[in-house]
Design a protein around this motif. Sequence first.
Motif, short mmCIF file in Angstrom:
data_model
loop_
_atom_site.label_atom_id
_atom_site.label_comp_id
_atom_site.label_asym_id
_atom_site.label_seq_id
_atom_site.Cartn_x
_atom_site.Cartn_y
_atom_site.Cartn_z
N LYS A 157 48.30 21.02 12.93
CA LYS A 157 47.03 21.05 13.66
C LYS A 157 46.56 19.63 13.87
O LYS A 157 46.54 18.82 12.95
N SER A 158 46.19 19.33 15.10
CA SER A 158 45.69 17.98 15.39
C SER A 158 44.20 17.93 15.05
O SER A 158 43.50 18.94 15.08
N ASP A 159 43.72 16.75 14.76
CA ASP A 159 42.33 16.58 14.34
C ASP A 159 41.35 16.88 15.46
O ASP A 159 40.24 17.34 15.22
N GLU A 160 41.75 16.63 16.71
CA GLU A 160 40.81 16.86 17.81
C GLU A 160 40.60 18.33 18.12
O GLU A 160 39.71 18.69 18.85
N THR A 161 41.44 19.22 17.55
CA THR A 161 41.23 20.65 17.78
C THR A 161 40.07 21.19 16.94
O THR A 161 39.56 22.26 17.22
N GLU A 162 39.67 20.45 15.90
CA GLU A 162 38.50 20.83 15.13
C GLU A 162 37.28 20.69 16.03
O GLU A 162 37.06 19.65 16.64
N GLU A 163 36.52 21.72 16.12
CA GLU A 163 35.32 21.67 16.95
C GLU A 163 34.25 20.89 16.21
O GLU A 163 33.86 21.22 15.10
N LYS A 164 33.76 19.84 16.86
CA LYS A 164 32.74 18.99 16.26
C LYS A 164 31.41 19.74 16.23
O LYS A 164 31.03 20.40 17.18
N GLY A 165 30.76 19.65 15.12
CA GLY A 165 29.44 20.26 14.99
C GLY A 165 29.48 21.75 14.67
O GLY A 165 28.43 22.38 14.59
N THR A 166 30.68 22.32 14.50
CA THR A 166 30.77 23.75 14.17
C THR A 166 30.70 23.91 12.67
O THR A 166 31.42 23.27 11.92
N GLU A 167 29.78 24.79 12.24
CA GLU A 167 29.64 25.05 10.81
C GLU A 167 30.14 26.47 10.53
O GLU A 167 29.62 27.44 11.08
N PHE A 168 31.17 26.56 9.70
CA PHE A 168 31.76 27.86 9.37
C PHE A 168 31.07 28.42 8.14
O PHE A 168 30.91 27.74 7.13
N VAL A 169 30.66 29.68 8.22
CA VAL A 169 30.14 30.39 7.06
C VAL A 169 31.32 30.87 6.23
O VAL A 169 31.33 30.77 5.01
N TYR A 170 32.34 31.37 6.91
CA TYR A 170 33.58 31.81 6.26
C TYR A 170 34.72 31.49 7.20
O TYR A 170 34.62 31.73 8.40
N ARG A 171 35.80 30.96 6.67
CA ARG A 171 36.96 30.64 7.50
C ARG A 171 38.15 31.42 6.96
O ARG A 171 38.77 31.04 5.97
N GLY A 172 38.51 32.53 7.63
CA GLY A 172 39.61 33.39 7.22
C GLY A 172 40.89 33.14 7.97
O GLY A 172 41.96 33.53 7.53
N ILE A 173 40.80 32.49 9.12
CA ILE A 173 41.99 32.18 9.91
C ILE A 173 42.56 30.88 9.38
O ILE A 173 41.88 29.85 9.34
N ALA A 174 43.81 30.94 8.95
CA ALA A 174 44.44 29.76 8.36
C ALA A 174 44.51 28.64 9.37
O ALA A 174 44.92 28.84 10.51
N ASN A 175 44.09 27.47 8.95
CA ASN A 175 44.10 26.30 9.81
C ASN A 175 44.91 25.20 9.17
O ASN A 175 44.58 24.04 9.24
N ARG A 176 45.99 25.58 8.53
CA ARG A 176 46.80 24.61 7.81
C ARG A 176 48.14 24.40 8.50
O ARG A 176 48.61 25.24 9.26
N SER A 177 48.74 23.30 8.19
CA SER A 177 50.07 23.00 8.72
C SER A 177 51.10 23.84 7.97
O SER A 177 50.86 24.28 6.85
N PHE A 178 52.23 24.05 8.61
CA PHE A 178 53.28 24.84 7.97
C PHE A 178 54.65 24.30 8.35
O PHE A 178 54.80 23.56 9.33
N GLU A 179 55.63 24.69 7.55
CA GLU A 179 57.03 24.39 7.83
C GLU A 179 57.85 25.56 7.30
O GLU A 179 57.80 25.87 6.12
N ARG A 180 58.57 26.21 8.19
CA ARG A 180 59.37 27.39 7.82
C ARG A 180 60.82 27.11 8.21
O ARG A 180 61.09 26.73 9.33
#
Length: 169
Positions: free
Chosen positions: A78-101
């Motif tokens: 995930k690139s840093d610019e995909t993070e929405e600026k000013g968005t405050e999450f109450v709960y974050r259930g969708i994984a937003n982490r990098s992966f390698e399979r």
Amino acid sequence: MRSAFDFSPYRRSTVGFDRLFDMLENNSVGQGQENYPPFDLIKKGENDYCIQLAVAGFKPDEIDITAQQNVLLVSGRKSDETEEKGTEFVYRGIANRSFERRFALADHIQVRAADLKDGLLSIDLVREIPEAMKPRKINIGGSAGERSAIGGGEQPASKQTVEAEAENA
């Protein structure tokens, strides 16, 4: 780490299967296999397969697919610019982490195509066995056409050649 099963009797009585036994030993229980992202392995035909990975939230330019030797590596960053600026999450259930399979591929498996649609990354694979590796019927003593071209007699070609050389000597 060694597996609970001892493959040494099989190693002694087989030739050319070292890679298979190494894979079985290295992928045994006790290895910390990460299970993100989840995936399905689908057999579409006799030589056609598909790997589907659930990569919700990733864009095509954030996913890298690399095929080398007998390994398929799928990674997502995930690139840093995909993070929405000013968005405050109450709960974050969708994984937003990098992966390698990593996927171990059998010999002659080729990646045909990849597509990202509705959060599913589909990677189409095909087994293409070279003509030289395919089984073929071998006739004993050659074909009838070869015998008639050499001498046309009832004797095998090798016996006809020996007799012809004896006459010339």
